[in-house]
Design a protein around this motif. Structure first.
Motif, short mmCIF file in Angstrom:
data_model
loop_
_atom_site.label_atom_id
_atom_site.label_comp_id
_atom_site.label_asym_id
_atom_site.label_seq_id
_atom_site.Cartn_x
_atom_site.Cartn_y
_atom_site.Cartn_z
N ALA A 1 0.83 -1.20 0.00
CA ALA A 1 0.00 0.00 0.00
C ALA A 1 0.87 1.25 0.00
O ALA A 1 0.64 2.19 -0.78
N VAL A 2 1.88 1.26 0.87
CA VAL A 2 2.77 2.42 0.93
C VAL A 2 3.47 2.60 -0.41
O VAL A 2 3.60 3.72 -0.93
N ALA A 3 3.90 1.49 -1.00
CA ALA A 3 4.64 1.58 -2.26
C ALA A 3 3.75 2.10 -3.37
O ALA A 3 4.21 2.88 -4.21
N VAL A 4 2.47 1.66 -3.40
CA VAL A 4 1.58 2.14 -4.47
C VAL A 4 1.36 3.64 -4.34
O VAL A 4 1.42 4.38 -5.32
N VAL A 5 1.14 4.12 -3.11
CA VAL A 5 0.92 5.55 -2.93
C VAL A 5 2.20 6.33 -3.28
O VAL A 5 2.15 7.37 -3.95
N ALA A 6 3.34 5.82 -2.83
CA ALA A 6 4.59 6.52 -3.13
C ALA A 6 4.89 6.49 -4.62
O ALA A 6 5.41 7.46 -5.18
N LEU A 7 4.52 5.38 -5.28
CA LEU A 7 4.74 5.30 -6.73
C LEU A 7 3.87 6.32 -7.45
O LEU A 7 4.28 6.93 -8.43
N GLN A 8 2.64 6.50 -6.95
CA GLN A 8 1.77 7.52 -7.53
C GLN A 8 2.43 8.89 -7.43
O GLN A 8 2.33 9.73 -8.32
N GLY A 9 3.15 9.13 -6.32
CA GLY A 9 3.86 10.40 -6.19
C GLY A 9 5.03 10.49 -7.14
O GLY A 9 5.29 11.53 -7.75
N LYS A 10 5.75 9.37 -7.29
CA LYS A 10 6.90 9.37 -8.18
C LYS A 10 6.48 9.63 -9.62
O LYS A 10 7.14 10.34 -10.37
N LEU A 11 5.33 9.05 -9.99
CA LEU A 11 4.87 9.21 -11.36
C LEU A 11 4.18 10.55 -11.58
O LEU A 11 3.76 10.85 -12.69
N GLU A 12 4.04 11.33 -10.53
CA GLU A 12 3.42 12.65 -10.61
C GLU A 12 2.01 12.55 -11.19
O GLU A 12 1.65 13.24 -12.14
N ARG A 13 1.23 11.64 -10.61
CA ARG A 13 -0.15 11.52 -11.02
C ARG A 13 -1.03 11.98 -9.88
O ARG A 13 -0.62 11.98 -8.74
N VAL A 14 -2.29 12.34 -10.22
CA VAL A 14 -3.23 12.78 -9.21
C VAL A 14 -3.28 11.72 -8.12
O VAL A 14 -3.35 10.53 -8.42
#
Lengths: 164, 315
Positions: B186-199
């Motif tokens: 879960a943490v990785a998915v949220v952090a990946l969303q940040g890395k990809l600069e997506r909403v």
């Protein structure tokens, strides 16, 4: 975000439903009654009083003289805002707002309609040649021809159909 | 023969060409699913490719005062960084083509390179919108990189293997560990969303606020390469998470292994898309606050759980 993801179950349900998009031009929406589309003139009813030209807020109507004592409005559909003021102002109910709303065309000249039925040509004095030689009708030239100066609504420089 | 195999690995499968096709496919899937979640129709399957080709054909201007050298070098560099990272993720076999002990660190480094490249791109664009976007991109980097690296460390800690392939092989042979790592996922998915600069973390490219942020002055081929880099980053990130947290791919054989790869990465892409569909953009200070208050403690908790597990229950 109060509870993050509260919207998720409903959002996931949308995937299974048909999209709400209307696939224009293959599907079209039903137009409601009273829809204001292209205004058209009934030449029989028109008396040439020029109230529509005076009341048009966009300056999209130009009354031309077809014959002695016969004046009829012409419509510039690229300037028309489809507000319906001309139809409302006309004392003879000669202008009707049809339901035509697909008014795309590739030629600027065709957006000018001169008295449907008669297909009268634009008076010579109202014609201007733009820079690349295409002949079009301009409201600014009309202003010059009639000498009226109180119409400040035209944009500075060119009329509506001057750039083609 | 060996050189030919290497060339095929790097350039075709599972190298550049496969990554290119899969990145465009995942972009399409993301956009289509996002549209369907919003009751819209969504683009046809060839849309991302059409966008790419259209951008290639457009004129590309380097503004006066912007650094010509950076404009020339940065877009291909972003694509190169991400594409290189993909060579260390196992796709159809137990071992990635160029695996070695310690490649987790290399993959993490290569995946954080694009953000730094975007920062440089925005900074040297001679444009205030780009500068704001660039500074927000690196601020965001500080926020999400820490939890992402912490949770990526988890499988490495517990398996004792410091390669992506090795950690994923360990996870596959101990499937009971997968539920233990769900918090990490879960943490990785949220952090990946940040890395990809997506909403909700698309602050660096907040279209309604700063035009296109970092990418404002880029057009044509350069923008095409940047967009390709972000698409590839999504695939590589999803592949990394799939192999570290969901048990990886193979060794049941190359074909079922490849199918598992596709399924698991598509699942991660599905999660990213849902996260995008139900969120609104948050401010940069909210983002940093959220990451430091919630993501990092969660990541630390996950690491502690794994350390405890390793110390007391596992051989």
């Amino acid at each position: 975000m109060r509870t993050a993801g509260r919207m998720l179950p409903e959002t996931l349900r949308h995937v299974a439903k048909k999209p709400a998009t209307v696939l224009y031009p293959f599907e079209r929406l039903e137009l409601p009654p009273g829809f204001r589309g292209r205004p058209v003139l009934d030449t029989e009813k028109c008396s040439g009083c020029k109230i529509c030209e005076r009341d048009c807020p966009a300056g999209a109507i130009e009354v031309v003289t077809l014959a002695p004592k016969v004046l009829r409005p012409g419509f510039y559909y690229d300037r028309c805002a489809f507000c319906g003021q001309c139809a409302e102002s006309c004392p003879r109910d000669a202008i009707a707002m049809t339901a035509e709303c697909s008014l795309y065309c590739t030629s600027r000249i065709r957006t000018v309609e001169r008295c449907d039925g008669d297909q009268a040509r634009v008076p010579r004095s109202h014609l201007r040649t733009s820079s690349d030689g295409v002949v079009s009708a301009g409201l600014a030239s009309r202003r010059a021809a009639t000498g009226r100066s109180h119409r400040h609504r035209t944009p500075s420089g060119n009329g509506c159909a001057s750039k083609s | 023969m060996n050189a030919l195999m290497q060339a095929v690995w790097v350039l075709v499968f599972p190298g550049f060409l496969f990554l290119f096709v899969y990145a465009l496919f995942c972009e399409w899937l993301d956009r289509k699913l996002y549209a369907r979640l919003q009751n819209r129709v969504g683009p046809p399957w060839f849309q991302p490719f059409a966008d790419f080709v259209k951008l290639l054909a457009k004129e590309d201007v380097v503004p006066k005062g912007a650094s010509r050298g950076f404009f020339l070098a940065l877009p291909p560099l972003a694509v190169a960084a991400v594409a290189s990272a993909f060579l260390y993720v196992p796709v159809y076999a137990e071992r990635a083509p160029y695996w070695f002990q310690g490649d987790i660190i290399v993959v993490a480094y290569l995946l954080s390179l694009p953000t730094l490249i975007f920062f440089l791109a925005g900074w040297y664009s001679n444009n205030p919108f780009s500068s704001i976007g660039a500074t927000r991109a690196v601020t965001q980097l500080l926020a999400y990189e820490v939890p992402l690296l912490l949770v990526i460390l988890g499988p490495a800690l517990i398996s004792g293997e410091w390669s992506v392939s090795g950690a994923s092989a360990y996870m596959r042979s101990h499937p009971a560990l997968i539920p233990v790592q769900l918090l990490g996922l879960a943490v990785a998915v949220v952090a990946l969303q940040g890395k990809l600069e997506r909403v909700p973390f698309d602050i660096p490219e907040a279209e309604t606020e700063i035009v296109a942020g970092t990418f404002t002055e880029f057009g044509g081929r350069r923008l095409a390469l940047f967009r390709l880099a972000t698409d590839m980053e999504m695939v590589v990130g999803a592949a990394l998470l799939g192999s570290l947290f969901l048990g990886g791919y193979g060794p049941v054989g190359p074909v079922p292994g490849f199918v598992f790869f596709l399924l698991k990465t598509l699942f991660i892409v599905f999660l990213l898309c849902c996260l995008r569909a139900v969120s609104a953009r948050i401010r940069i200070d909210q983002m940093v606050g959220f990451c430091f208050r919630w993501l990092i403690p969660a990541a630390v908790a996950q690491v502690l759980i794994l350390v405890a597990l390793k110390g007391w229950w596992l051989p």
